[in-house]
Design an enzyme around this catalytic site. Structure first.
Site, PDB file in Angstrom:
ATOM      1  N   HIS A 133       0.854  -1.194   0.000  1.00 22.62           N
ATOM      2  CA  HIS A 133       0.000   0.000   0.000  1.00 22.62           C
ATOM      3  C   HIS A 133       0.889   1.243   0.000  1.00 22.62           C
ATOM      4  O   HIS A 133       1.746   1.403   0.865  1.00 22.62           O
ATOM      5  CB  HIS A 133      -0.873  -0.027   1.256  1.00 22.62           C
ATOM      6  CG  HIS A 133      -1.959   0.985   1.272  1.00 22.62           C
ATOM      7  ND1 HIS A 133      -2.238   1.758   2.388  1.00 22.62           N
ATOM      8  CD2 HIS A 133      -2.848   1.356   0.323  1.00 22.62           C
ATOM      9  CE1 HIS A 133      -3.264   2.557   2.114  1.00 22.62           C
ATOM     10  NE2 HIS A 133      -3.651   2.336   0.876  1.00 22.62           N
ATOM     11  N   HIS A 139     -13.355   6.683   2.896  1.00 26.80           N
ATOM     12  CA  HIS A 139     -12.118   6.950   3.628  1.00 26.80           C
ATOM     13  C   HIS A 139     -11.286   7.944   2.821  1.00 26.80           C
ATOM     14  O   HIS A 139     -11.606   8.243   1.677  1.00 26.80           O
ATOM     15  CB  HIS A 139     -11.312   5.666   3.869  1.00 26.80           C
ATOM     16  CG  HIS A 139     -10.725   5.067   2.632  1.00 26.80           C
ATOM     17  ND1 HIS A 139     -11.445   4.248   1.788  1.00 26.80           N
ATOM     18  CD2 HIS A 139      -9.485   5.161   2.088  1.00 26.80           C
ATOM     19  CE1 HIS A 139     -10.681   3.861   0.776  1.00 26.80           C
ATOM     20  NE2 HIS A 139      -9.478   4.415   0.929  1.00 26.80           N
ATOM     21  N   HIS A 191      -7.619   8.324   1.242  1.00 19.31           N
ATOM     22  CA  HIS A 191      -6.317   7.726   0.915  1.00 19.31           C
ATOM     23  C   HIS A 191      -5.335   8.882   0.786  1.00 19.31           C
ATOM     24  O   HIS A 191      -5.506   9.788  -0.029  1.00 19.31           O
ATOM     25  CB  HIS A 191      -6.391   6.950  -0.399  1.00 19.31           C
ATOM     26  CG  HIS A 191      -5.049   6.426  -0.838  1.00 19.31           C
ATOM     27  ND1 HIS A 191      -4.508   5.255  -0.363  1.00 19.31           N
ATOM     28  CD2 HIS A 191      -4.135   6.937  -1.702  1.00 19.31           C
ATOM     29  CE1 HIS A 191      -3.325   5.057  -0.914  1.00 19.31           C
ATOM     30  NE2 HIS A 191      -3.069   6.081  -1.735  1.00 19.31           N
ATOM     31  N   ASP A 200      -4.523   5.099   4.897  1.00 19.40           N
ATOM     32  CA  ASP A 200      -5.961   5.370   4.826  1.00 19.40           C
ATOM     33  C   ASP A 200      -6.470   5.899   6.160  1.00 19.40           C
ATOM     34  O   ASP A 200      -6.243   5.279   7.200  1.00 19.40           O
ATOM     35  CB  ASP A 200      -6.737   4.104   4.447  1.00 19.40           C
ATOM     36  CG  ASP A 200      -6.509   3.684   3.012  1.00 19.40           C
ATOM     37  OD1 ASP A 200      -5.990   4.505   2.230  1.00 19.40           O
ATOM     38  OD2 ASP A 200      -6.850   2.529   2.673  1.00 19.40           O
TER      39      ASP A 200
END
Length: 269
Positions: free
Chosen positions: A162, A241, A243, A166
């Site tokens: 990732h 959410h 990012h 987040d």
């Protein structure tokens, strides 16, 4: 969005090279070039030609379930790995290389045809930002818990991890610029949904994705803490959410640890 994909050196290509010499009865004979020295001495007037093997033609790969750009690049021996494959097929894949769907056609061996380029004014803003005023850094969103952390490993990401962090917040939560800077892009970007990218005075870029609405535009200068939009679930997400990424360039693939960056600028998480 997922660690560098595996890079495998492409196998060296052997070029078949031959010469043609006149044979008995006018029949042409093909001999390997490496053994042709004696032939040239015996037949100085013989016509000869060197034939090079044609370069490998580009081919099309159809994405299957479970594929990632990293796996495809490795299996197809793509020089430059998944990043080269993504670069060559950016127009087909979109803004998030970790999200490729079954049935998508990728060009391997050359760059795929790209859509019309953005206006030159927009394209150059990321490299020549206007001066921004304001000081101080802050969290991009208040009262949020961290969901997926930076560099969380997973096969769903082409780079293997990732690329941001987040912040779990409901749709409509105000999103703010972490520090003063210049907006280099603001709009819809494929799987990222509505996003904003800001360049800061230290040369780093902050990215805010999946927003439900934007309140800034490309080329605009902002101060730290200035609201730039509202959180949401646009693009490819499983729920609302924010990012958030810190990058060394405006583009995907140049990420650095966003939590470490904020802490280095006096922001507590």
């Amino acid at each position: 969005m997922p660690a560098k994909g595996k890079h495998r050196r492409p196998k060296s290509q052997r070029f078949s090279r031959t010469i043609a010499i006149a044979g008995v009865g006018g029949v042409a004979l093909a001999l390997p070039l490496m053994g042709a020295a004696g032939v040239h001495a015996a037949t100085p007037a013989a016509a000869h030609s060197v034939v090079k093997a044609a370069p490998a033609a580009a081919k099309t790969y159809v994405v299957k379930a479970g594929d990632t750009l990293s796996k495809i690049a490795d299996a197809q021996n793509v020089s430059g790995g998944w990043k080269r494959l993504y670069s060559d097929n950016h127009s087909a894949v979109g803004g998030d290389p970790s999200l490729i769907r079954p049935g998508l056609k990728l060009t391997i061996g050359q760059k795929a045809a790209a859509p019309a380029a953005k206006s030159s004014a927009t394209a150059t803003q990321a490299f020549a930002p206007k001066a921004a005023t304001g000081a101080g850094f802050a969290l991009p969103v208040q009262g949020a818990s961290i969901g997926t952390a930076y560099k969380t490993a997973g096969s769903m990401w082409s780079s293997g991890y990732h690329t941001g962090v987040d912040f779990v917040v409901p749709t409509g939560t105000p999103i703010k610029a972490i520090g003063a800077g210049t907006v280099v892009s603001a709009g819809l970007d494929g799987a990222y949904g509505n996003e904003v990218v800001i360049q800061h005075a230290d040369g780093k870029y902050s990215q805010y994705a999946h927003m439900s609405s934007l309140s800034v535009s490309s080329g605009q200068t902002v101060t730290g803490g200035r609201q730039i939009g509202l959180s949401g679930a646009t693009g490819n997400v499983t729920g609302p959410h924010l990012h958030f990424e810190i990058r060394t360039t405006p583009s995907y693939g140049s990420d650095v640890d966003p939590v470490a960056y904020l802490r280095a600028h006096g922001v507590s998480l």
